[in-house]
Write a protein that holds these residues in place. Structure first.
Motif, PDB file in Angstrom:
ATOM      1  N   TYR A  68       0.854  -1.189   0.000  1.00  0.00           N
ATOM      2  CA  TYR A  68       0.000   0.000   0.000  1.00  0.00           C
ATOM      3  C   TYR A  68       0.889   1.236   0.000  1.00  0.00           C
ATOM      4  O   TYR A  68       2.024   1.202   0.469  1.00  0.00           O
ATOM      5  CB  TYR A  68      -0.891   0.034   1.250  1.00  0.00           C
ATOM      6  N   PHE A  78       3.859   0.873   2.574  1.00  0.00           N
ATOM      7  CA  PHE A  78       3.634  -0.144   3.590  1.00  0.00           C
ATOM      8  C   PHE A  78       3.493  -1.520   2.943  1.00  0.00           C
ATOM      9  O   PHE A  78       2.725  -1.695   2.003  1.00  0.00           O
ATOM     10  CB  PHE A  78       2.344   0.125   4.374  1.00  0.00           C
ATOM     11  N   ILE A 104      -5.013  -8.584   8.704  1.00  0.00           N
ATOM     12  CA  ILE A 104      -3.876  -8.143   7.901  1.00  0.00           C
ATOM     13  C   ILE A 104      -2.963  -7.305   8.775  1.00  0.00           C
ATOM     14  O   ILE A 104      -3.407  -6.351   9.428  1.00  0.00           O
ATOM     15  CB  ILE A 104      -4.354  -7.334   6.675  1.00  0.00           C
ATOM     16  N   ILE A 105      -1.688  -7.687   8.784  1.00  0.00           N
ATOM     17  CA  ILE A 105      -0.694  -6.991   9.597  1.00  0.00           C
ATOM     18  C   ILE A 105       0.207  -6.183   8.677  1.00  0.00           C
ATOM     19  O   ILE A 105       0.683  -6.695   7.652  1.00  0.00           O
ATOM     20  CB  ILE A 105       0.144  -7.997  10.409  1.00  0.00           C
ATOM     21  N   PHE A 106       0.451  -4.934   9.070  1.00  0.00           N
ATOM     22  CA  PHE A 106       1.281  -4.024   8.285  1.00  0.00           C
ATOM     23  C   PHE A 106       2.658  -3.847   8.911  1.00  0.00           C
ATOM     24  O   PHE A 106       2.829  -3.977  10.128  1.00  0.00           O
ATOM     25  CB  PHE A 106       0.608  -2.648   8.187  1.00  0.00           C
ATOM     26  N   GLY A 107       3.616  -3.516   8.049  1.00  0.00           N
ATOM     27  CA  GLY A 107       4.932  -3.139   8.521  1.00  0.00           C
ATOM     28  C   GLY A 107       4.940  -1.696   8.984  1.00  0.00           C
ATOM     29  O   GLY A 107       3.912  -1.009   8.952  1.00  0.00           O
ATOM     30  N   LYS A 108       6.108  -1.223   9.403  1.00  0.00           N
ATOM     31  CA  LYS A 108       6.223   0.126   9.946  1.00  0.00           C
ATOM     32  C   LYS A 108       6.299   1.193   8.865  1.00  0.00           C
ATOM     33  O   LYS A 108       6.230   2.382   9.167  1.00  0.00           O
ATOM     34  CB  LYS A 108       7.449   0.224  10.859  1.00  0.00           C
ATOM     35  N   GLY A 109       6.470   0.755   7.626  1.00  0.00           N
ATOM     36  CA  GLY A 109       6.497   1.709   6.523  1.00  0.00           C
ATOM     37  C   GLY A 109       7.906   2.140   6.156  1.00  0.00           C
ATOM     38  O   GLY A 109       8.816   2.170   6.995  1.00  0.00           O
ATOM     39  N   TYR A 122     -11.768  -3.265   9.655  1.00  0.00           N
ATOM     40  CA  TYR A 122     -10.551  -3.229  10.457  1.00  0.00           C
ATOM     41  C   TYR A 122     -10.382  -1.847  11.071  1.00  0.00           C
ATOM     42  O   TYR A 122     -10.698  -0.836  10.453  1.00  0.00           O
ATOM     43  CB  TYR A 122      -9.311  -3.471   9.589  1.00  0.00           C
ATOM     44  N   TYR A 157      -7.054   0.378  12.612  1.00  0.00           N
ATOM     45  CA  TYR A 157      -5.613   0.471  12.787  1.00  0.00           C
ATOM     46  C   TYR A 157      -5.280   1.808  13.441  1.00  0.00           C
ATOM     47  O   TYR A 157      -6.060   2.763  13.377  1.00  0.00           O
ATOM     48  CB  TYR A 157      -4.882   0.405  11.439  1.00  0.00           C
ATOM     49  N   GLY A 205       6.643   6.679  13.592  1.00  0.00           N
ATOM     50  CA  GLY A 205       7.649   5.682  13.938  1.00  0.00           C
ATOM     51  C   GLY A 205       7.096   4.315  14.289  1.00  0.00           C
ATOM     52  O   GLY A 205       7.857   3.378  14.486  1.00  0.00           O
ATOM     53  N   GLN A 206       5.775   4.204  14.370  1.00  0.00           N
ATOM     54  CA  GLN A 206       5.161   2.922  14.738  1.00  0.00           C
ATOM     55  C   GLN A 206       4.444   2.262  13.579  1.00  0.00           C
ATOM     56  O   GLN A 206       3.924   1.165  13.712  1.00  0.00           O
ATOM     57  CB  GLN A 206       4.173   3.122  15.893  1.00  0.00           C
ATOM     58  N   GLY A 207       4.383   2.932  12.471  1.00  0.00           N
ATOM     59  CA  GLY A 207       3.703   2.332  11.329  1.00  0.00           C
ATOM     60  C   GLY A 207       2.228   2.174  11.580  1.00  0.00           C
ATOM     61  O   GLY A 207       1.610   2.932  12.318  1.00  0.00           O
ATOM     62  N   LEU A 208       1.651   1.163  10.963  1.00  0.00           N
ATOM     63  CA  LEU A 208       0.230   0.871  11.088  1.00  0.00           C
ATOM     64  C   LEU A 208       0.052  -0.278  12.072  1.00  0.00           C
ATOM     65  O   LEU A 208       0.407  -1.408  11.777  1.00  0.00           O
ATOM     66  CB  LEU A 208      -0.352   0.469   9.740  1.00  0.00           C
ATOM     67  N   GLU A 209      -0.527   0.032  13.206  1.00  0.00           N
ATOM     68  CA  GLU A 209      -0.689  -0.961  14.263  1.00  0.00           C
ATOM     69  C   GLU A 209      -2.108  -1.531  14.215  1.00  0.00           C
ATOM     70  O   GLU A 209      -3.096  -0.790  14.338  1.00  0.00           O
ATOM     71  CB  GLU A 209      -0.430  -0.292  15.609  1.00  0.00           C
ATOM     72  N   PHE A 210      -2.230  -2.833  14.059  1.00  0.00           N
ATOM     73  CA  PHE A 210      -3.531  -3.494  14.031  1.00  0.00           C
ATOM     74  C   PHE A 210      -4.204  -3.396  15.393  1.00  0.00           C
ATOM     75  O   PHE A 210      -3.571  -3.632  16.428  1.00  0.00           O
ATOM     76  CB  PHE A 210      -3.358  -4.960  13.642  1.00  0.00           C
ATOM     77  N   LEU A 266      -7.889  -3.856   0.999  1.00  0.00           N
ATOM     78  CA  LEU A 266      -8.583  -3.006   1.948  1.00  0.00           C
ATOM     79  C   LEU A 266      -8.821  -1.628   1.347  1.00  0.00           C
ATOM     80  O   LEU A 266      -7.988  -1.104   0.620  1.00  0.00           O
ATOM     81  CB  LEU A 266      -7.754  -2.853   3.225  1.00  0.00           C
TER      82      LEU A 266
END
Lengths: 113, 114
Positions: free
Chosen positions: A36, A90, A101-106, B33, B35, B40-45, B103
């Protein structure tokens, strides 16, 4: 549990050069993989996905990604970068045994003119 | 509606207050969903809803966080006794199917806890 890692916080590439944004993943089943993009002041947009089949997946805006099962990687690539590609990217993973769905920190991509 | 709608777009609150964030998914999308995006933490589920199944709450950071989805459509994320570390952008996304589908994200709610 599934996880995804983007080892680079930032990538700088000169306009016209090829770019690569790295992603590795961990799952217990089969991976569903996604990229994404988030442009400044805009929402997250889908770029491409790998579910099964051909390891090289083509997506929007000339981007592609290569699935490598042995290296558990799904790196994003583009043959010739544009300044307009500058954005936050991402990587995301879904395990075949799970729905979330789990994302990385980018990774922030800067294309230098 | 054309896309996922979130409200409010911005919320400023005082530490210790409760807040409610709303998400209207795309009509017909069964998966929803939440998030959290922090610097610095990105996308946290946080949490995942699929149809009438029990939600996956495994990402909620503490018992101050809860969410519900009424009638399989609109969802509300509630944060009780807000703390400064709750400041972030809260993103909602929906998907037409449980598996293998992309998504669609809303524009998010920017929460600032003073």
């Amino acid at each position: 549990a599934q996880s995804v890692a983007q080892p680079e916080d930032q990538v700088n590439v000169a306009e016209g050069n090829p770019l690569t944004v790295k992603c590795t993943y961990s799952v217990s089943g089969n991976p569903y993989l996604f990229w994404y993009v988030q442009y400044p002041n805009r929402g997250l947009q889908f770029l491409l996905k790998y579910i099964t089949g051909d390891n090289l997946v083509k997506g929007s805006y000339g981007f592609e990604a290569e699935f490598n099962k042995s290296q558990t990687s799904f790196h994003l690539k583009k043959p010739s970068a544009l300044v307009s590609d500058s954005a936050l990217y991402f990587c995301a993973v879904r395990d075949s045994g799970d729905d979330k769905i789990i994302f990385g920190k980018g990774t922030r991509l800067h294309i230098l003119p | 509606g054309a896309g996922v709608s979130q409200s409010p777009s911005n919320k400023v609150t005082e530490k210790g207050k409760d807040v409610e964030l709303r998400c209207d998914p795309i009509s017909g999308h069964t998966a929803l969903y939440w998030y959290r995006q922090s610097l610095g933490q990105g996308l946290e589920f946080l949490i995942y809803f699929q149809g009438n199944s029990a939600p996956d709450k495994s990402g909620l950071p503490s018992d101050r966080f809860s969410a519900e989805r009424t009638g399989g459509s609109v969802s509300t994320l509630t944060i009780q006794r807000t703390q400064q570390e709750d400041s972030a952008v809260y993103l909602c996304a929906s998907s037409p199917l449980a598996q293998s589908e992309k998504l669609f994200f809303g524009s998010g709610t920017q929460l600032s806890v003073l």
